[in-house]
Design a protein around this motif. Structure first.
Motif, mmCIF file in Angstrom:
data_model
loop_
_atom_site.group_PDB
_atom_site.id
_atom_site.type_symbol
_atom_site.label_atom_id
_atom_site.label_comp_id
_atom_site.label_asym_id
_atom_site.label_seq_id
_atom_site.Cartn_x
_atom_site.Cartn_y
_atom_site.Cartn_z
ATOM 1 N N ARG A 83 0.815 -1.212 0.000
ATOM 2 C CA ARG A 83 0.000 0.000 0.000
ATOM 3 C C ARG A 83 0.855 1.271 0.000
ATOM 4 O O ARG A 83 0.321 2.379 -0.071
ATOM 5 C CB ARG A 83 -0.920 0.012 1.223
ATOM 6 C CG ARG A 83 -1.971 -1.093 1.232
ATOM 7 C CD ARG A 83 -2.696 -1.130 2.569
ATOM 8 N NE ARG A 83 -3.622 -2.243 2.655
ATOM 9 C CZ ARG A 83 -4.916 -2.182 2.335
ATOM 10 N NH1 ARG A 83 -5.423 -1.036 1.894
ATOM 11 N NH2 ARG A 83 -5.690 -3.237 2.450
ATOM 12 N N GLY A 84 2.167 1.105 0.127
ATOM 13 C CA GLY A 84 3.054 2.255 0.141
ATOM 14 C C GLY A 84 3.147 2.942 1.482
ATOM 15 O O GLY A 84 3.642 4.067 1.580
ATOM 16 N N TRP A 85 2.691 2.285 2.539
ATOM 17 C CA TRP A 85 2.721 2.885 3.868
ATOM 18 C C TRP A 85 4.091 2.760 4.520
ATOM 19 O O TRP A 85 4.466 3.589 5.343
ATOM 20 C CB TRP A 85 1.672 2.235 4.768
ATOM 21 C CG TRP A 85 0.266 2.465 4.312
ATOM 22 C CD1 TRP A 85 -0.151 3.350 3.348
ATOM 23 C CD2 TRP A 85 -0.910 1.811 4.782
ATOM 24 N NE1 TRP A 85 -1.511 3.285 3.196
ATOM 25 C CE2 TRP A 85 -2.007 2.347 4.066
ATOM 26 C CE3 TRP A 85 -1.147 0.826 5.736
ATOM 27 C CZ2 TRP A 85 -3.320 1.927 4.282
ATOM 28 C CZ3 TRP A 85 -2.457 0.405 5.960
ATOM 29 C CH2 TRP A 85 -3.529 0.951 5.239
ATOM 30 N N VAL A 86 4.821 1.707 4.194
ATOM 31 C CA VAL A 86 6.160 1.502 4.745
ATOM 32 C C VAL A 86 7.071 0.989 3.637
ATOM 33 O O VAL A 86 6.604 0.469 2.617
ATOM 34 C CB VAL A 86 6.167 0.479 5.914
ATOM 35 C CG1 VAL A 86 5.286 0.943 7.054
ATOM 36 C CG2 VAL A 86 5.763 -0.903 5.431
ATOM 37 N N GLU A 87 8.362 1.168 3.862
ATOM 38 C CA GLU A 87 9.375 0.527 3.036
ATOM 39 C C GLU A 87 10.138 -0.446 3.922
ATOM 40 O O GLU A 87 10.417 -0.146 5.089
ATOM 41 C CB GLU A 87 10.343 1.550 2.442
ATOM 42 C CG GLU A 87 9.766 2.357 1.300
ATOM 43 C CD GLU A 87 10.799 3.277 0.675
ATOM 44 O OE1 GLU A 87 11.928 3.360 1.225
ATOM 45 O OE2 GLU A 87 10.481 3.917 -0.342
ATOM 46 N N LYS A 127 16.304 -5.352 4.596
ATOM 47 C CA LYS A 127 16.758 -6.367 5.538
ATOM 48 C C LYS A 127 16.954 -5.828 6.943
ATOM 49 O O LYS A 127 16.845 -6.575 7.910
ATOM 50 C CB LYS A 127 18.068 -6.987 5.042
ATOM 51 C CG LYS A 127 17.900 -7.837 3.791
ATOM 52 C CD LYS A 127 19.215 -8.466 3.390
ATOM 53 C CE LYS A 127 19.033 -9.347 2.165
ATOM 54 N NZ LYS A 127 20.307 -9.983 1.749
ATOM 55 N N ARG A 128 17.254 -4.538 7.078
ATOM 56 C CA ARG A 128 17.617 -4.031 8.392
ATOM 57 C C ARG A 128 16.726 -2.907 8.906
ATOM 58 O O ARG A 128 16.959 -2.395 9.991
ATOM 59 C CB ARG A 128 19.072 -3.550 8.388
ATOM 60 C CG ARG A 128 20.081 -4.663 8.181
ATOM 61 C CD ARG A 128 21.490 -4.160 8.440
ATOM 62 N NE ARG A 128 21.642 -3.679 9.809
ATOM 63 C CZ ARG A 128 21.860 -4.474 10.850
ATOM 64 N NH1 ARG A 128 21.920 -5.777 10.685
ATOM 65 N NH2 ARG A 128 22.007 -3.972 12.056
ATOM 66 N N LYS A 129 15.730 -2.514 8.175
ATOM 67 C CA LYS A 129 14.910 -1.425 8.695
ATOM 68 C C LYS A 129 13.530 -1.401 8.054
ATOM 69 O O LYS A 129 13.299 -1.951 6.979
ATOM 70 C CB LYS A 129 15.595 -0.079 8.494
ATOM 71 C CG LYS A 129 15.774 0.331 7.050
ATOM 72 C CD LYS A 129 16.471 1.690 6.978
ATOM 73 C CE LYS A 129 16.701 2.104 5.532
ATOM 74 N NZ LYS A 129 17.372 3.414 5.442
ATOM 75 N N ILE A 130 12.626 -0.753 8.768
ATOM 76 C CA ILE A 130 11.293 -0.448 8.267
ATOM 77 C C ILE A 130 11.149 1.064 8.339
ATOM 78 O O ILE A 130 11.324 1.656 9.406
ATOM 79 C CB ILE A 130 10.197 -1.114 9.118
ATOM 80 C CG1 ILE A 130 10.335 -2.635 9.076
ATOM 81 C CG2 ILE A 130 8.813 -0.690 8.629
ATOM 82 C CD1 ILE A 130 9.377 -3.346 10.017
ATOM 83 N N VAL A 131 10.875 1.691 7.216
ATOM 84 C CA VAL A 131 10.715 3.140 7.167
ATOM 85 C C VAL A 131 9.240 3.463 6.965
ATOM 86 O O VAL A 131 8.618 2.988 6.015
ATOM 87 C CB VAL A 131 11.546 3.759 6.020
ATOM 88 C CG1 VAL A 131 11.337 5.276 5.975
ATOM 89 C CG2 VAL A 131 13.021 3.434 6.199
ATOM 90 N N ILE A 132 8.693 4.242 7.869
ATOM 91 C CA ILE A 132 7.295 4.659 7.749
ATOM 92 C C ILE A 132 7.200 5.738 6.670
ATOM 93 O O ILE A 132 7.831 6.789 6.764
ATOM 94 C CB ILE A 132 6.762 5.189 9.087
ATOM 95 C CG1 ILE A 132 6.749 4.063 10.132
ATOM 96 C CG2 ILE A 132 5.365 5.783 8.914
ATOM 97 C CD1 ILE A 132 6.357 4.526 11.520
ATOM 98 N N LYS A 133 6.387 5.497 5.656
ATOM 99 C CA LYS A 133 6.227 6.430 4.546
ATOM 100 C C LYS A 133 4.927 7.226 4.637
ATOM 101 O O LYS A 133 4.820 8.308 4.072
ATOM 102 C CB LYS A 133 6.252 5.663 3.215
ATOM 103 C CG LYS A 133 7.503 4.830 2.989
ATOM 104 C CD LYS A 133 8.735 5.693 2.825
ATOM 105 C CE LYS A 133 8.699 6.469 1.530
ATOM 106 N NZ LYS A 133 9.944 7.238 1.307
#
Length: 226
Positions: free
Chosen positions: A203-207, A210-216
């Motif tokens: 849905r494009g909410w996060v990216e 392997k080492r991180k989750i970025v809130i978009k």
């Protein structure tokens, strides 16, 4: 092997709920403590041990959890970051620790003995207020978590977890949250968590890498909490 997870956010925001206070006792003029360096996966204390003091996290991260009666399952309650207090409630009440505490990464903690805790509680009103505030907010957080686990759907639970974590974590710091730990914190299976994360990503909410989750898209995540 499960990768570590880093939570980051691209915008500044205010969460709808207050997170733990980061009272700076490191510079308390009368605080006596013992500094201790601990290795990754080293145990600070175990569930049932005598609560003979509490810890202040100086660097690194500490995970608190309980195990099932058989010892096969672990339920993660909280991740403690620098400035957080670990075991303060149990030490203040007396008796035994009600959970396990383990280092997620190499960490430095300050150990305050129970005798020192009692002395400060009896002589320092500022310290008393700090402890009362900390324990009260911890209780509120626990109550809110119980409500979330019992009433919210998987996507709302995951959204709340990611938003809280991004608020409390240094955006430049990698934290070793395995998918299993994340799943235990929101009360779902690892497979369910992975599917929910994949849906957030589609849905494009996060990216996710392997080492991180970025809130978009914070607004989308916040809407799930309504």
């Amino acid at each position: 092997m499960t990768s570590a997870v880093k939570i980051a956010t691209e915008t500044t925001r205010v969460l709808p709920r207050e997170i733990f206070p980061k009272e700076n006792l490191l510079h308390h003029h009368e605080l006596n403590f013992t500094r201790r360096k601990i290795s990754k996966n080293e145990i600070l204390f175990s569930q049932g041990d005598q609560a003979n003091g509490f810890y202040i996290v100086e660097t690194g991260s500490i995970r608190s959890y309980r195990t099932s009666g058989s010892g096969e399952k672990q339920h993660t309650f909280r991740i403690y970051h620098p400035g957080n207090w670990v075991g303060i409630r149990d030490a203040a009440i007396g008796g035994n620790y009600l959970h396990h505490a383990v280092a997620l990464v190499e960490s430095t903690v300050l150990f305050v003995e129970e005798e020192e805790l009692r002395r400060l509680l009896n002589s320092d009103s500022e310290f008393q207020n700090s402890v009362f505030r900390y324990v009260t907010i911890e209780a509120v957080e626990s109550e809110n978590k119980i409500y979330s686990l019992g009433t919210r759907q998987v996507h709302a639970k995951l959204s709340e977890f990611l938003l809280q974590l991004s608020e409390s974590q240094d955006s430049e710091e990698d934290l070793p949250f395995t998918r299993e730990i994340m799943a235990s914190m929101i009360g779902v299976t690892t497979e369910t968590l992975v599917r929910a994360l994949a849906d957030f990503k589609s849905r494009g909410w996060v990216e996710i890498d392997k080492r991180k989750i970025v809130i978009k898209n914070e607004e989308a995540l916040l809407r799930l909490l309504d």
